[in-house]
Design an enzyme around this catalytic site. Structure first.
Site, PDB file in Angstrom:
ATOM      1  N   SER A 190       4.979  -6.574  -1.964  1.00 46.30           N
ATOM      2  CA  SER A 190       5.747  -5.746  -1.047  1.00 46.30           C
ATOM      3  C   SER A 190       6.858  -6.561  -0.371  1.00 46.30           C
ATOM      4  CB  SER A 190       4.824  -5.152   0.011  1.00 46.30           C
ATOM      5  OG  SER A 190       5.536  -4.273   0.850  1.00 46.30           O
TER       6      SER A 190
ATOM      7  N   THR B 232       7.155   1.223   2.513  1.00 45.36           N
ATOM      8  CA  THR B 232       6.442   0.770   3.705  1.00 45.36           C
ATOM      9  C   THR B 232       5.845  -0.599   3.402  1.00 45.36           C
ATOM     10  OG1 THR B 232       4.811   1.290   5.412  1.00 45.36           O
ATOM     11  CG2 THR B 232       4.321   2.094   3.192  1.00 45.36           C
ATOM     12  N   GLU B 233       6.002  -1.504   4.361  1.00 44.84           N
ATOM     13  CA  GLU B 233       5.699  -2.921   4.115  1.00 44.84           C
ATOM     14  C   GLU B 233       4.241  -3.158   3.707  1.00 44.84           C
ATOM     15  OE1 GLU B 233       6.661  -4.576   7.918  1.00 44.84           O
ATOM     16  OE2 GLU B 233       4.703  -4.155   8.767  1.00 44.84           O
ATOM     17  N   ASN B 234       3.358  -2.249   4.139  1.00 41.78           N
ATOM     18  CA  ASN B 234       1.955  -2.427   3.801  1.00 41.78           C
ATOM     19  C   ASN B 234       1.623  -1.934   2.395  1.00 41.78           C
ATOM     20  OD1 ASN B 234       2.601  -0.003   5.237  1.00 41.78           O
ATOM     21  ND2 ASN B 234       0.447   0.519   5.298  1.00 41.78           N
TER      22      ASN B 234
END
Lengths: 231, 230
Positions: free
Chosen positions: B110, B68-70
């Site tokens: 990320s 997940t990008e976060n």
């Protein structure tokens, strides 16, 4: 860089932020948003601010409250439009706040570059899209890249889980997000934490943000919010 | 080359038997088709919206690791009740859980992971995809629409394989697989597969290949699309 100061109140922590400052604000939606520092900044009164953050506020708290107070001239972010970004949406549609949309990874890397002393960098993101318009494009090894410049903050307001009195920081889960990058990219980095532990209370192997990047620390009884079903 | 009612799997197909359906699929079934094509152990990013459904069809023993990008690898299912932790959300800001072996990292890391080509697959929604693999999924371009890009452009150019999950036609019947995108672009020539409710396509250097059809025929698709189908 002098040693970090552990302060008693959020009001002391945000003292001296000037009108017109560029302020990097941590958080991804509500996770990692330094709510208490933003509330203190609203009380402090600095205006005409440029805010660099992933989003442009949720609900009526945090960045949304700062926007509603009329203190923000410009927002630099990747994703302003959310189910509960009505404060920003209204100000933007009324022409009361300027918006610069930056791809999320480019936003992070531009701040990383600022913190790492990089003058500019060639990035493959956004090539051939409207967000590359007007930017230099260079072909390197057969691939096109867009020239991107650093984003440096006068101040960073971030939220970490724990600090020691030196200013070493650890974060919690995905609330880490932009915090470590923003800490490196601002002249003055101000951190709200859940607790300040004694020196030696953080394993040096586990430090995420080393103390050199941190200027002011304040422990708060942190409020946390979730945005159920948000996008 | 496929010329009749039965589309067949292309040679680049990774796994599983072709889906045979005599009716269009629901988007949940499309999610299952995409899940079938994700190899064991892959590092995968599922975009906001429809693609998140794919996670429901990935059996645990497949060992697919969700990014997940976060700032997380090893993302688990949506959190419910007592497991909701405001510090642990997905890219859609929905509370999620962590699986054993998970890792957290900051945003620059990320996105370095994405941009650096370390993710095997990402699956994104789209307004339009062109036959050359251009992707439009971030902005309608309407003057009253507030532009918001998030991580879409980074994912589009970063993952080794970019798959799109979408309906093939808009509500008014206009094709979304097009000769050239009219919406503002997210990335150029980045999409390799398009999964829809009526067909799955692979976009190769020589053009658009139909992998499978669901409740339609290649000839019927030809009559409704402005792109050449192989």
């Amino acid at each position: 860089m002098s040693r970090a100061a552990v302060l008693e109140s959020t009001d002391e922590a945000v003292a001296g932020i000037e009108d017109g400052s560029t302020v990097l604000v941590g958080g991804f939606g509500m996770a990692g948003m330094p709510f208490d520092l933003i509330d203190a900044l609203i009380r402090q009164g600095a205006k005409d601010l440029t805010i660099v953050s992933n989003n442009a506020g949720n609900g009526d708290v945090g960045l949304a409250a700062l926007l509603a107070a009329g203190r923000v001239r410009k927002v630099v972010c990747s994703f302003p439009r959310q189910v509960d970004s009505y404060v920003f949406d209204a100000l933007y549609r009324e022409g009361k706040v300027e918006l610069e949309v930056v791809p999320q990874g480019t936003l992070a890397e531009r701040m990383r570059a600022a913190g790492a002393g990089i003058g500019a960098f060639y990035c493959p993101t956004a090539v051939g899209t409207p967000l590359a318009e007007g930017k230099e494009v260079r072909t390197i090894g057969g691939r096109d890249y867009v020239l991107e410049y650093p984003i440096k903050g006068d101040y960073a307001l971030i939220c970490a889980h724990r600090a020691d009195p030196m200013g070493n920081l650890v974060y919690r889960k995905t609330a880490r997000n932009f915090g470590p990058v923003m800490a490196t990219a601002a002249t003055t980095t101000i951190v709200q934490v859940d607790e300040v532990v004694p020196l030696g209370g953080i394993d040096p192997e586990a430090v995420v943000t080393p103390s050199i990047y941190v200027d002011r620390i304040v422990a708060v009884e942190s409020r946390r919010y979730t945005v159920q079903g948000a996008r | 080359m496929t010329t009749d009612a039965t589309a067949v799997a292309g040679p680049a197909r990774t796994a599983g038997a072709p889906v045979t359906a005599d009716r269009p699929l629901s988007m949940d079934e499309v999610a299952a088709v995409i899940a079938r094509d994700i190899p064991a152990g892959a590092y995968v990013n599922l975009g906001i919206g429809q693609p998140t459904k794919i996670a429901d069809h990935l059996p645990e023993e497949l060992g697919v690791v969700l990014h997940t990008e976060n700032g997380m690898l090893g993302m688990g299912p949506k959190a419910e009740g007592d497991r909701i932790d405001p510090d642990l959300t997905n890219a859609g800001k929905v509370p999620v859980t962590e699986l054993p072996g998970a890792a957290y990292f900051h945003h620059a890391d990320s996105f370095a992971m994405m941009r650096g080509g370390h993710l095997d697959i990402c699956v994104l929604g789209a307004y339009q995809v062109s036959e050359r693999g251009d992707l439009a999924n971030w902005h309608t371009g309407r003057p009253d629409d507030i532009p918001a890009v998030g991580g879409a452009m980074d994912l589009a150019i970063g993952a080794k394989n970019v798959y799109v999950m979408m309906k093939l036609f808009t509500k008014s019947g206009a094709p979304k697989l097009v000769p050239q995108c009219t919406y503002p672009l997210t990335g150029v020539g980045c999409v390799s597969r398009v999964y829809t409710e009526v067909a799955a396509f692979e976009l190769r250097p020589d053009g658009v290949h139909v992998l499978e059809t669901y409740g339609t025929t290649v000839d019927e698709l030809r009559s409704r699309l402005d792109v050449e189908l192989h």
